[in-house]
Design a protein around this motif. Structure first.
Motif, PDB file in Angstrom:
ATOM      1  N   PHE A 168       0.838  -1.202   0.000  1.00 49.83           N
ATOM      2  CA  PHE A 168       0.000   0.000   0.000  1.00 49.83           C
ATOM      3  C   PHE A 168       0.875   1.256   0.000  1.00 49.83           C
ATOM      4  O   PHE A 168       0.625   2.212  -0.736  1.00 49.83           O
ATOM      5  N   ASN A 169       1.915   1.224   0.829  1.00 49.58           N
ATOM      6  CA  ASN A 169       2.834   2.358   0.938  1.00 49.58           C
ATOM      7  C   ASN A 169       3.701   2.480  -0.313  1.00 49.58           C
ATOM      8  O   ASN A 169       3.903   3.583  -0.843  1.00 49.58           O
ATOM      9  N   TYR A 170       4.198   1.360  -0.812  1.00 49.58           N
ATOM     10  CA  TYR A 170       5.094   1.374  -1.976  1.00 49.58           C
ATOM     11  C   TYR A 170       4.409   1.965  -3.209  1.00 49.58           C
ATOM     12  O   TYR A 170       5.011   2.737  -3.964  1.00 49.58           O
ATOM     13  N   PHE A 171       3.143   1.602  -3.426  1.00 52.89           N
ATOM     14  CA  PHE A 171       2.413   2.099  -4.593  1.00 52.89           C
ATOM     15  C   PHE A 171       1.744   3.451  -4.340  1.00 52.89           C
ATOM     16  O   PHE A 171       0.977   3.946  -5.172  1.00 52.89           O
ATOM     17  N   ASP A 172       2.045   4.023  -3.148  1.00 51.24           N
ATOM     18  CA  ASP A 172       1.602   5.378  -2.814  1.00 51.24           C
ATOM     19  C   ASP A 172       0.080   5.523  -2.856  1.00 51.24           C
ATOM     20  O   ASP A 172      -0.462   6.514  -3.336  1.00 51.24           O
ATOM     21  N   PHE A 173      -0.621   4.508  -2.349  1.00 46.03           N
ATOM     22  CA  PHE A 173      -2.071   4.620  -2.216  1.00 46.03           C
ATOM     23  C   PHE A 173      -2.398   5.505  -1.014  1.00 46.03           C
ATOM     24  O   PHE A 173      -1.581   5.675  -0.102  1.00 46.03           O
ATOM     25  N   HIS A 174      -3.596   6.045  -0.981  1.00 48.56           N
ATOM     26  CA  HIS A 174      -4.012   6.904   0.127  1.00 48.56           C
ATOM     27  C   HIS A 174      -5.424   6.538   0.557  1.00 48.56           C
ATOM     28  O   HIS A 174      -6.279   6.217  -0.279  1.00 48.56           O
ATOM     29  N   MET A 175      -5.668   6.585   1.858  1.00 51.76           N
ATOM     30  CA  MET A 175      -7.000   6.337   2.398  1.00 51.76           C
ATOM     31  C   MET A 175      -7.810   7.623   2.431  1.00 51.76           C
ATOM     32  O   MET A 175      -7.247   8.715   2.549  1.00 51.76           O
ATOM     33  N   SER A 176      -9.111   7.469   2.358  1.00 56.31           N
ATOM     34  CA  SER A 176      -9.977   8.630   2.515  1.00 56.31           C
ATOM     35  C   SER A 176      -9.926   9.112   3.956  1.00 56.31           C
ATOM     36  O   SER A 176      -9.470   8.394   4.847  1.00 56.31           O
ATOM     37  N   ALA A 177     -10.397  10.320   4.201  1.00 60.55           N
ATOM     38  CA  ALA A 177     -10.351  10.896   5.544  1.00 60.55           C
ATOM     39  C   ALA A 177     -11.130  10.042   6.540  1.00 60.55           C
ATOM     40  O   ALA A 177     -10.718   9.875   7.698  1.00 60.55           O
ATOM     41  N   ASP A 178     -12.252   9.474   6.100  1.00 59.84           N
ATOM     42  CA  ASP A 178     -13.074   8.657   7.000  1.00 59.84           C
ATOM     43  C   ASP A 178     -12.348   7.371   7.396  1.00 59.84           C
ATOM     44  O   ASP A 178     -12.348   6.979   8.566  1.00 59.84           O
ATOM     45  N   PHE A 179     -11.731   6.696   6.411  1.00 68.01           N
ATOM     46  CA  PHE A 179     -10.982   5.474   6.723  1.00 68.01           C
ATOM     47  C   PHE A 179      -9.761   5.795   7.581  1.00 68.01           C
ATOM     48  O   PHE A 179      -9.367   5.012   8.447  1.00 68.01           O
ATOM     49  N   GLU A 180      -9.167   6.956   7.349  1.00 72.03           N
ATOM     50  CA  GLU A 180      -8.017   7.373   8.145  1.00 72.03           C
ATOM     51  C   GLU A 180      -8.399   7.494   9.615  1.00 72.03           C
ATOM     52  O   GLU A 180      -7.659   7.056  10.507  1.00 72.03           O
ATOM     53  N   LYS A 181      -9.577   8.033   9.885  1.00 72.76           N
ATOM     54  CA  LYS A 181     -10.050   8.167  11.266  1.00 72.76           C
ATOM     55  C   LYS A 181     -10.300   6.797  11.894  1.00 72.76           C
ATOM     56  O   LYS A 181      -9.966   6.566  13.059  1.00 72.76           O
ATOM     57  N   VAL A 182     -10.880   5.885  11.108  1.00 71.38           N
ATOM     58  CA  VAL A 182     -11.169   4.543  11.618  1.00 71.38           C
ATOM     59  C   VAL A 182      -9.884   3.829  12.018  1.00 71.38           C
ATOM     60  O   VAL A 182      -9.781   3.246  13.107  1.00 71.38           O
ATOM     61  N   PHE A 183      -8.875   3.891  11.141  1.00 73.76           N
ATOM     62  CA  PHE A 183      -7.605   3.208  11.428  1.00 73.76           C
ATOM     63  C   PHE A 183      -6.862   3.874  12.582  1.00 73.76           C
ATOM     64  O   PHE A 183      -6.203   3.199  13.381  1.00 73.76           O
ATOM     65  N   THR A 184      -6.961   5.185  12.679  1.00 76.01           N
ATOM     66  CA  THR A 184      -6.317   5.892  13.792  1.00 76.01           C
ATOM     67  C   THR A 184      -6.955   5.498  15.118  1.00 76.01           C
ATOM     68  O   THR A 184      -6.252   5.218  16.106  1.00 76.01           O
ATOM     69  N   MET A 185      -8.282   5.440  15.147  1.00 72.25           N
ATOM     70  CA  MET A 185      -8.977   5.021  16.364  1.00 72.25           C
ATOM     71  C   MET A 185      -8.608   3.585  16.736  1.00 72.25           C
ATOM     72  O   MET A 185      -8.349   3.267  17.903  1.00 72.25           O
ATOM     73  N   GLY A 186      -8.565   2.708  15.730  1.00 75.32           N
ATOM     74  CA  GLY A 186      -8.208   1.314  15.992  1.00 75.32           C
ATOM     75  C   GLY A 186      -6.787   1.168  16.507  1.00 75.32           C
ATOM     76  O   GLY A 186      -6.519   0.366  17.405  1.00 75.32           O
ATOM     77  N   ALA A 187      -5.865   1.965  15.946  1.00 76.85           N
ATOM     78  CA  ALA A 187      -4.459   1.900  16.353  1.00 76.85           C
ATOM     79  C   ALA A 187      -4.291   2.312  17.809  1.00 76.85           C
ATOM     80  O   ALA A 187      -3.612   1.628  18.589  1.00 76.85           O
ATOM     81  N   TYR A 188      -4.906   3.424  18.187  1.00 77.83           N
ATOM     82  CA  TYR A 188      -4.779   3.887  19.570  1.00 77.83           C
ATOM     83  C   TYR A 188      -5.498   2.951  20.537  1.00 77.83           C
ATOM     84  O   TYR A 188      -5.056   2.757  21.679  1.00 77.83           O
ATOM     85  N   THR A 189      -6.597   2.353  20.083  1.00 77.30           N
ATOM     86  CA  THR A 189      -7.287   1.365  20.920  1.00 77.30           C
ATOM     87  C   THR A 189      -6.395   0.157  21.171  1.00 77.30           C
ATOM     88  O   THR A 189      -6.351  -0.383  22.283  1.00 77.30           O
ATOM     89  N   ALA A 190      -5.661  -0.273  20.138  1.00 84.30           N
ATOM     90  CA  ALA A 190      -4.749  -1.412  20.278  1.00 84.30           C
ATOM     91  C   ALA A 190      -3.669  -1.123  21.306  1.00 84.30           C
ATOM     92  O   ALA A 190      -3.317  -1.989  22.113  1.00 84.30           O
TER      93      ALA A 190
END
Length: 301
Positions: A168-190
């Protein structure tokens, strides 16, 4: 996340288990964290900054130091844990795995500033690879033969999420703002859940009957052998002082709480593993000044 916040969540887990005791099923919490929240954290962490040659150097040096000490640890374990198979498994699995994420990243900011974050994140990635490949193998090794142990490794979702995140990083893909929030919340919860899990297992440790032999042997390698060998490796490669100092810092941080997850998953003495993490954390506090002086002496920072 500050060090004070880290200890706060550990205390919450400790009090939670002490209060409700039999009502708390720690294995369920471990499975939730390991199979759902940790993969989110890994994907989120691996997509924070673009890959670059500079970020690849530090994990390579980190791995060289780790694997040199892994060989020494194996020879040492043959005599130190001759009749204790599970203790040997825990020793090999956890003695080289540091808390490069929850503690290493904020400690890097405190010692070297925000410029250290890309490097500490890259080293945390290297640590994740070691945990979910080698640590899983050692913890599962007593219950499975070599082939089945390798199969167990690839059952851990973190492995697949790591490769997916790198692509995902190598091909320079980007998440939408909504998905970014979901993953950020999940990361901090972990992160929070991991600290709470450590507190839960810590509440079950009994000092008088604790496995001191295992804990002290692990700390010997984590806080003395690994930093010394790592220092020689770093100086041998003549790295920039800033990068070398960060690698050295990530080698001397205390044991990773994630060890408790894997030990619990494979029922390999999670209480003894928790006690080893606890002892390592106390030793780290007392040696912190020595580590900082070493950074100033060898790297001039």
């Amino acid at each position: 996340m500050s060090v004070a916040t880290i200890y706060l969540f550990i205390i919450i887990g400790f009090v939670f288990k002490r209060t409700f005791r039999d009502d708390v099923n720690e294995r369920t919490i471990v499975l939730l964290n390991l199979y759902f929240l940790q993969p989110i954290l890994i994907f989120w962490g691996l997509t924070r900054a673009p890959l670059s040659f500079e970020l690849l150097i530090s994990p390579i040096i980190y791995f060289i130091a780790i694997f040199i000490v892994l060989g020494i640890a194996y020879l040492y374990s043959l005599r130190a844990f001759k009749n204790e198979i599970q203790d040997k498994s825990i020793f090999m699995a956890s003695s080289l795995v540091g808390n490069t994420g929850n503690l290493g990243i904020p400690l890097g900011i405190a010692l070297f500033g925000l410029e250290s974050v890309p490097f500490t994140s890259a080293l945390n990635i290297a640590n994740i690879f070691y945990i979910y490949i080698f640590s899983v193998y050692f913890f599962a090794g007593e219950k499975f033969n070599f082939t089945n142990s390798l199969k167990e490794i690839f059952k851990i979702p973190a492995i697949w999420f790591t490769f997916f995140a790198l692509l995902f990083n190598y091909f320079d893909f980007h998440m939408s703002a909504d998905f970014e929030k979901v993953f950020t919340m999940g990361a901090y919860t972990a992160i929070v859940m991991q600290l709470v899990i450590f507190g839960i297992f810590m509440s079950q440790v009994k000092i008088r009957s604790a496995n001191w032999n295992l804990a002290l042997n692990i700390s010997l390698f984590k806080h003395f052998v690994l930093p010394v060998v790592g220092l020689f490796v770093i100086l041998f490669f003549d790295l920039p002082a800033f990068v070398g100092a960060i690698i050295f810092m990530e080698l001397f941080v205390p044991l990773a709480v994630n060890n408790v997850n894997i030990a619990s998953l494979y029922k390999c003495k999670p209480i003894d593993t928790t006690f080893s993490v606890l002892i390592s954390s106390f030793i780290f506090i007392f040696l912190m000044y020595v580590y900082i002086v070493s950074i100033e002496m060898f790297f001039g920072l």
